[in-house]
Scaffold this active site. Structure first.
Site, short mmCIF file in Angstrom:
data_model
loop_
_atom_site.label_atom_id
_atom_site.label_comp_id
_atom_site.label_asym_id
_atom_site.label_seq_id
_atom_site.Cartn_x
_atom_site.Cartn_y
_atom_site.Cartn_z
CG ASP A 70 48.80 13.78 -44.26
OD1 ASP A 70 49.59 14.79 -43.65
OD2 ASP A 70 47.66 13.38 -44.62
CD GLU A 101 56.32 2.37 -63.33
OE1 GLU A 101 55.19 2.92 -63.97
OE2 GLU A 101 55.72 1.28 -62.36
#
Ligand code: NOJ
Length: 544
Positions: free
Chosen positions: A211, A269
């Site tokens: 956002d 990751e």
């Protein structure tokens, strides 16, 4: 003629590059508890609608975190939990498992720029100037005359600074005063926020809609914004009093690139890598392209609101598409937005014909589209009577309310559209729900919903539409925008007639059949020479 933008092969695409993302405004999707507000169980219960009936690939769920709801969840008071209104963590885990079983990816809204003023971090931060979390937010002395530290404005009206009497300093809030801005220059805050993201990644989410990301980094000198002398719009729509300034210092500072790189490293990751779709309103294509990162190590996709800003004409739309295509670094993947919980409903903005053309465009352009719930039904902006208004923005700036596009999803023609067992949903269902609902539209072959279904099914089965190169077709009549999507030997032609007259398009040698048209009766027609388009018609021709 423009160069083919990308020679692509679907096997080389990441899942998010071929995915159609469906935005679920959680409060309005389906209420299973009878309190008039949608919840996570409601999404679980309608997973088949999303994966099979409609056929999208991913859902983005708007904030469901604990929140005082000053901005309906975009004021988060705990980043690692679920508001009891929507369920709990166990419900969320079931939702992810159910979505994955159905072959859907799950993106969640993450709100990095600000927390709620009820977040424990802010409560600590405001408690004293010496509190260790003081610097997790942006605190400044007022000017000697007691006025705010600078002229920055809140998007939702008034100054962006709020004086806190207890410590005599002002805190910054780019949105409501109940949404204090977090200080991303503080390494401990940054680490804590990345940990919050990790919390959800470890629970199996496939990515985030981030956002208001450009607000995260401001001018370190906190200079005043200049006045907006020529009145040009900051976004694709007017933001009222906020337009009185050019917002060069209160958002969009280049330091944000470094935050994006850290977030991307975190997403990478995981295996397979997770993704970030970042909300930003940037209409300078070079600048928008910069947020992918110099080595494509920024956000995976900046949200692209370009099609909401341009006029719905051949040149307007083409400029938005070709401008972005030309600016994108090699390997970057576009996103297209046509509706959201902050914007007037697509079918109200563009009308019946325009919204059907928009469906064709959105689902055939090169890039990952985001669909806003209910746009597949052609839902209109609802007229909300004053006593039922909810949006704080509408309260502070009448005319800017976003309630009209947030009304409940319509599942059936019932009085509350199959959304809730409560008599009064949190927002009214809108006046045209008797026809614009899933049940009624499923049985009408001409409906908006069935047009979306045909387009989604075609896209799913077409490597060219999912991942193929984009090439605009020239010359075409000025009323028309046409382009090809190409993948290996597969070629698909898309043509849209923006005028009220029939037009004839030279297909540049493509022969085949109309696979989908906004005029269903034309589907299946064989194209051997020129393609004849009816007024307003948009078609997808698959080469044979
Ligand atoms: C953008 C969101 O889409 C909007 O709904 C919200 O009010 C603001 N950011 C503040 O979080």
């Amino acid at each position: 003629m423009m160069e083919i933008a990308l020679l692509s092969d679907p096997d080389r695409h990441e899942w998010w590059q071929t995915a159609v993302v469906y935005q679920v405004y959680v409060r309005s999707f389906k209420d299973t508890t009878g309190n008039g507000v949608g919840d996570l169980q409601g999404i679980i219960d309608h997973m088949d609608y999303l994966s099979d009936t409609l056929g999208v690939d991913a859902i983005w769920i708007t904030p469901f975190y604990p929140s005082p709801m000053a901005d309906f969840g975009y004021d988060v008071s705990d980043y690692c939990d679920v508001h009891p209104l929507f369920g709990d963590l166990a419900t969320f885990d079931r939702l992810v498992a159910r979505a994955h079983d159905a072959g859907l990816k799950v993106l969640i809204d993450f709100v990095p720029n600000h927390s709620s003023d009820q977040h424990s971090w802010f409560i600590e931060s405001r408690s004293s100037r010496a509190n260790p979390r003081r610097d997790w937010y942006v605190w400044r002395d007022p000017k000697p005359d007691g006025s705010p530290p600078n002229n920055w404005l809140s998007v939702f009206g008034g100054s962006a600074w709020e004086l806190d009497e207890r410590t005599g300093q002002c805190y910054l809030h780019s949105f409501l005063k109940e949404q204090p801005d977090l200080n991303w220059q503080n390494p401990a805050l940054k680490a804590a926020m990345l940990d919050n993201m990790r919390f959800w990644l470890d629970r199996g989410v496939d990515g985030f809609r981030l956002d208001a990301v450009l607000f995260m980094m401001k001018d370190p000198h906190e200079r005043d914004n200049p006045l907006n002398r020529d009145g040009s719009l900051h976004m694709h729509k007017s933001l009222g009093a906020y337009e009185s300034q050019v917002h060069v210092h209160d958002q969009g500072h280049a330091d944000v690139h470094q935050v994006f790189r850290h977030m991307r490293a975190l997403l990478n990751e995981y295996e397979p890598a997770r993704m970030a779709l970042a909300e930003m309103h940037v209409f300078d294509w070079e600048r928008l392209a910069s947020y992918y990162g110099e080595d494509l190590d920024g956000v995976n996709m900046p949200a692209n609101f370009g099609l909401l800003k341009v006029p719905w004409t051949t040149s307007g739309v083409r400029e938005a598409v070709d401008g972005l295509e030309a600016a994108l670094p090699r390997g970057a993947w576009p996103n297209y937005v046509l509706g959201s919980h902050d914007d007037q409903r697509l079918a109200t903005r563009l009308g019946e014909h325009g919204s059907r053309q928009a469906a064709v465009l959105l689902l055939t352009l090169r890039g990952s589209p985001t669909l806003y719930y209910g746009d597949e039904l052609g839902m209109r902006e609802a007229d909300i009577p004053a006593h039922q208004q909810q949006d704080p923005w509408g309260m502070s700036e009448p005319g800017l309310s976003r309630d009209g596009c947030r009304t409940p999803m319509r599942w059936s023609p019932d009085a509350t559209a199959g959304f809730t067992a409560a008599e009064d949903p949190w927002l009214p269902v809108g006046s045209d729900h008797a026809t614009r609902n899933v049940e009624s539209q499923l049985s009408d072959p001409e409906s908006h919903l069935n047009l979306y279904r045909r387009l989604l099914s075609l896209r799913r089965n077409s490597a060219a539409l999912r991942g193929g190169a984009y090439r605009p077709l020239d010359p075409v009549p000025p009323e028309c925008f046409a382009f090809e999507r190409v993948e290996g030997s597969e070629r698909v032609l898309v043509a849209i007639n923006y005028s009220t007259k029939p037009v004839s398009v030279d297909t540049a040698g493509i022969t085949g059949r109309i696979a989908v048209s906004t005029e269903r009766a034309n589907e299946g027609i064989e194209i051997t020479g020129a393609l004849q388009l009816l007024p307003h018609e948009a078609v997808v021709v698959v080469e044979e």
